[in-house]
Design a protein around this motif. Structure first.
Motif, PDB file in Angstrom:
ATOM      1  N   SER A 277     -31.504  70.672  36.755  1.00 57.63           N
ATOM      2  CA  SER A 277     -30.453  71.486  37.376  1.00 57.63           C
ATOM      3  C   SER A 277     -29.079  71.091  36.838  1.00 57.63           C
ATOM      4  N   LYS A 278     -28.822  69.785  36.741  1.00 61.34           N
ATOM      5  CA  LYS A 278     -27.545  69.308  36.207  1.00 61.34           C
ATOM      6  C   LYS A 278     -27.386  69.730  34.746  1.00 61.34           C
ATOM      7  N   LYS A 279     -28.489  69.660  34.004  1.00 64.06           N
ATOM      8  CA  LYS A 279     -28.445  70.031  32.586  1.00 64.06           C
ATOM      9  C   LYS A 279     -28.121  71.515  32.424  1.00 64.06           C
ATOM     10  N   TRP A 280     -28.738  72.362  33.268  1.00 61.34           N
ATOM     11  CA  TRP A 280     -28.513  73.798  33.165  1.00 61.34           C
ATOM     12  C   TRP A 280     -27.099  74.203  33.585  1.00 61.34           C
ATOM     13  N   ILE A 281     -26.502  73.445  34.477  1.00 56.11           N
ATOM     14  CA  ILE A 281     -25.101  73.705  34.832  1.00 56.11           C
ATOM     15  C   ILE A 281     -24.231  73.551  33.589  1.00 56.11           C
ATOM     16  N   LYS A 282     -24.523  72.524  32.794  1.00 55.78           N
ATOM     17  CA  LYS A 282     -23.773  72.300  31.553  1.00 55.78           C
ATOM     18  C   LYS A 282     -24.092  73.377  30.522  1.00 55.78           C
ATOM     19  N   TYR A 283     -25.379  73.722  30.395  1.00 59.23           N
ATOM     20  CA  TYR A 283     -25.759  74.788  29.470  1.00 59.23           C
ATOM     21  C   TYR A 283     -24.986  76.073  29.781  1.00 59.23           C
ATOM     22  N   LYS A 284     -24.952  76.434  31.061  1.00 55.48           N
ATOM     23  CA  LYS A 284     -24.335  77.697  31.468  1.00 55.48           C
ATOM     24  C   LYS A 284     -22.848  77.724  31.144  1.00 55.48           C
ATOM     25  N   LYS A 285     -22.168  76.592  31.303  1.00 56.63           N
ATOM     26  CA  LYS A 285     -20.738  76.519  30.965  1.00 56.63           C
ATOM     27  C   LYS A 285     -20.526  76.798  29.475  1.00 56.63           C
ATOM     28  N   ILE A 286     -21.368  76.189  28.656  1.00 57.92           N
ATOM     29  CA  ILE A 286     -21.244  76.366  27.207  1.00 57.92           C
ATOM     30  C   ILE A 286     -21.568  77.803  26.818  1.00 57.92           C
ATOM     31  N   LEU A 287     -22.676  78.329  27.354  1.00 58.09           N
ATOM     32  CA  LEU A 287     -23.096  79.693  27.023  1.00 58.09           C
ATOM     33  C   LEU A 287     -22.096  80.725  27.511  1.00 58.09           C
ATOM     34  N   HIS A 288     -21.529  80.508  28.693  1.00 57.66           N
ATOM     35  CA  HIS A 288     -20.515  81.437  29.223  1.00 57.66           C
ATOM     36  C   HIS A 288     -19.302  81.499  28.299  1.00 57.66           C
ATOM     37  N   THR A 289     -18.902  80.339  27.775  1.00 56.48           N
ATOM     38  CA  THR A 289     -17.775  80.297  26.840  1.00 56.48           C
ATOM     39  C   THR A 289     -18.059  81.118  25.591  1.00 56.48           C
ATOM     40  N   LEU A 290     -19.311  81.140  25.167  1.00 56.98           N
ATOM     41  CA  LEU A 290     -19.704  81.872  23.960  1.00 56.98           C
ATOM     42  C   LEU A 290     -20.069  83.320  24.249  1.00 56.98           C
ATOM     43  N   GLY A 291     -20.021  83.706  25.538  1.00 53.03           N
ATOM     44  CA  GLY A 291     -20.366  85.082  25.897  1.00 53.03           C
ATOM     45  C   GLY A 291     -21.846  85.356  25.832  1.00 53.03           C
ATOM     46  N   LEU A 292     -22.673  84.324  26.027  1.00 55.02           N
ATOM     47  CA  LEU A 292     -24.125  84.469  25.963  1.00 55.02           C
ATOM     48  C   LEU A 292     -24.739  84.311  27.349  1.00 55.02           C
ATOM     49  N   ASN A 293     -25.848  85.006  27.577  1.00 55.95           N
ATOM     50  CA  ASN A 293     -26.591  84.867  28.819  1.00 55.95           C
ATOM     51  C   ASN A 293     -27.655  83.787  28.672  1.00 55.95           C
ATOM     52  N   THR A 294     -28.094  83.246  29.792  1.00 54.80           N
ATOM     53  CA  THR A 294     -29.126  82.211  29.734  1.00 54.80           C
ATOM     54  C   THR A 294     -30.424  82.752  29.148  1.00 54.80           C
ATOM     55  N   ASP A 295     -30.660  84.051  29.308  1.00 53.85           N
ATOM     56  CA  ASP A 295     -31.877  84.659  28.755  1.00 53.85           C
ATOM     57  C   ASP A 295     -31.859  84.682  27.229  1.00 53.85           C
ATOM     58  N   GLU A 296     -30.656  84.577  26.657  1.00 51.55           N
ATOM     59  CA  GLU A 296     -30.522  84.649  25.201  1.00 51.55           C
ATOM     60  C   GLU A 296     -30.684  83.292  24.523  1.00 51.55           C
TER      61      GLU A 296
END
Length: 323
Positions: free
Chosen positions: A194-213
């Motif tokens: 869960s902690k790891k995915w919070i970090k993933y989502k921050k990075i992906l959001h900055t790049l305009g990407l969805n978690t599904d991508e």
């Protein structure tokens, strides 16, 4: 480099027939990528061809790790036998007719097993097939799971609205690789994820990407940035923004080069980055990547000229041809 040598107990090598037993009972519930590995290996087996793990991965657009996982998956299914000696895999295809009924540590008639199946059926809202029951029992032997963990695994997948055996198998492998054996292990693992995915989502959001991508290779690269290179997420986001500003598109390789450059300059935090920016640059020099220990294990190490890479990427983004 690992070399695959295929051998067979089949007599008729004039063609490459695929058993209906494989199609009806093994293929339908196996990951699609694993099926491709099995079929290509079957062809190689019949025609006496040899392929390196790297060549198979390149031919099937998969990673070498995925190829090895696929081979081990089919070995556990009783369809092939693997021998690994002196850097070589010998992959022996077994006649499917000889695989027989699988024997499990626990029987489908055990009271506790029946209770687990009833619980799973309530979660799925439908009866279980005999093949599904067999698969769940196989996880007890293959992954050393308890009945409780299997029920929790199905519950976890139901909450994500992903209840195919293919998806559940991926989760089972991930939990096994993480050392999950009981409920306490699982609780700790899910907290970490869960902690790891919070970090993933921050990075992906900055790049305009969805978690599904995001693909597994992307997650592995982000893990290296945070774990091997030791960057704060805020610094990674700064690198993402710099990438977007310079080439106007999200590029993990380009972000990776920015971070490698910063790593070589001793930058780990936002404060480090601000200090470096305040230092006047009298002369711009190219930076050569010096990989930290254990970084990109399993990859060929190369040096990169950051200035040259940036020039080519900028030219590419403008539609110009490189030299």
């Amino acid at each position: 480099m690992s070399i695959c040598k295929f051998s067979s107990d089949f007599d008729d090598v004039g063609s490459t027939p695929v058993s209906n037993i494989f199609i009806n009972h093994f293929m339908l519930e196996a990951p699609g990528e694993y099926v491709k590995v099995y079929l290509l290996g079957l062809k190689c087996c019949y025609y006496g061809q040899e392929f390196s793990i790297h060549s198979l991965a390149d031919k099937l657009f998969m990673s070498e790790i995925e190829i090895e996982k696929a081979l081990k998956f089919w070995e556990k299914s009783g369809l092939i036998k693997l021998c690994y000696t002196d850097g070589e895999y010998t992959v022996k295809y077994l006649p499917i007719a000889n695989t027989g009924d699988k024997k499990h540590t626990m029987s489908i008639n055990d009271t506790e097993v029946r209770q687990m199946f009833e619980t799973i059926e309530q979660m799925l809202g439908r009866p279980l097939s005999s093949s599904e029951m067999d698969t769940y029992l196989s996880w007890i032997d293959e992954y050393d799971f308890s009945l409780e963990i299997i029920a929790m695994l199905v519950s976890y997948c139901v909450t994500k609205n992903k209840t195919s055996l293919r998806y559940m198998e991926k989760i089972a492998i991930a939990w096994h690789d993480a050392g999950v054996k009981n409920a306490l292990d699982l609780e700790e693992y899910l907290k970490t994820e869960s902690k790891k995915w919070i970090k993933y989502k921050k990075i992906l959001h900055t790049l305009g990407l969805n978690t599904d991508e995001v693909m597994e290779a992307h997650k592995q690269m982000m893990d290296r940035w945070m774990n091997d290179l030791g960057f704060d997420v805020d610094v990674i986001i700064k690198a993402c923004n710099e990438c977007t500003l310079k080439i106007n598109e999200p590029s993990f390789p380009y972000i990776n080069q920015i971070l490698i450059n910063w790593f070589n300059e001793g930058i780990k935090t936002i404060n480090d980055l601000e200090k470096i920016k305040k230092v006047p640059k009298h002369k711009k020099t190219s930076t050569v990547f010096k990989a930290p220990k254990n970084y990109f294990n399993g990859y060929n190490q190369r040096t990169y000229d950051v200035d040259e890479l940036e020039r080519k990427l900028l030219a590419h983004s403008r539609g110009e041809s490189g030299e």
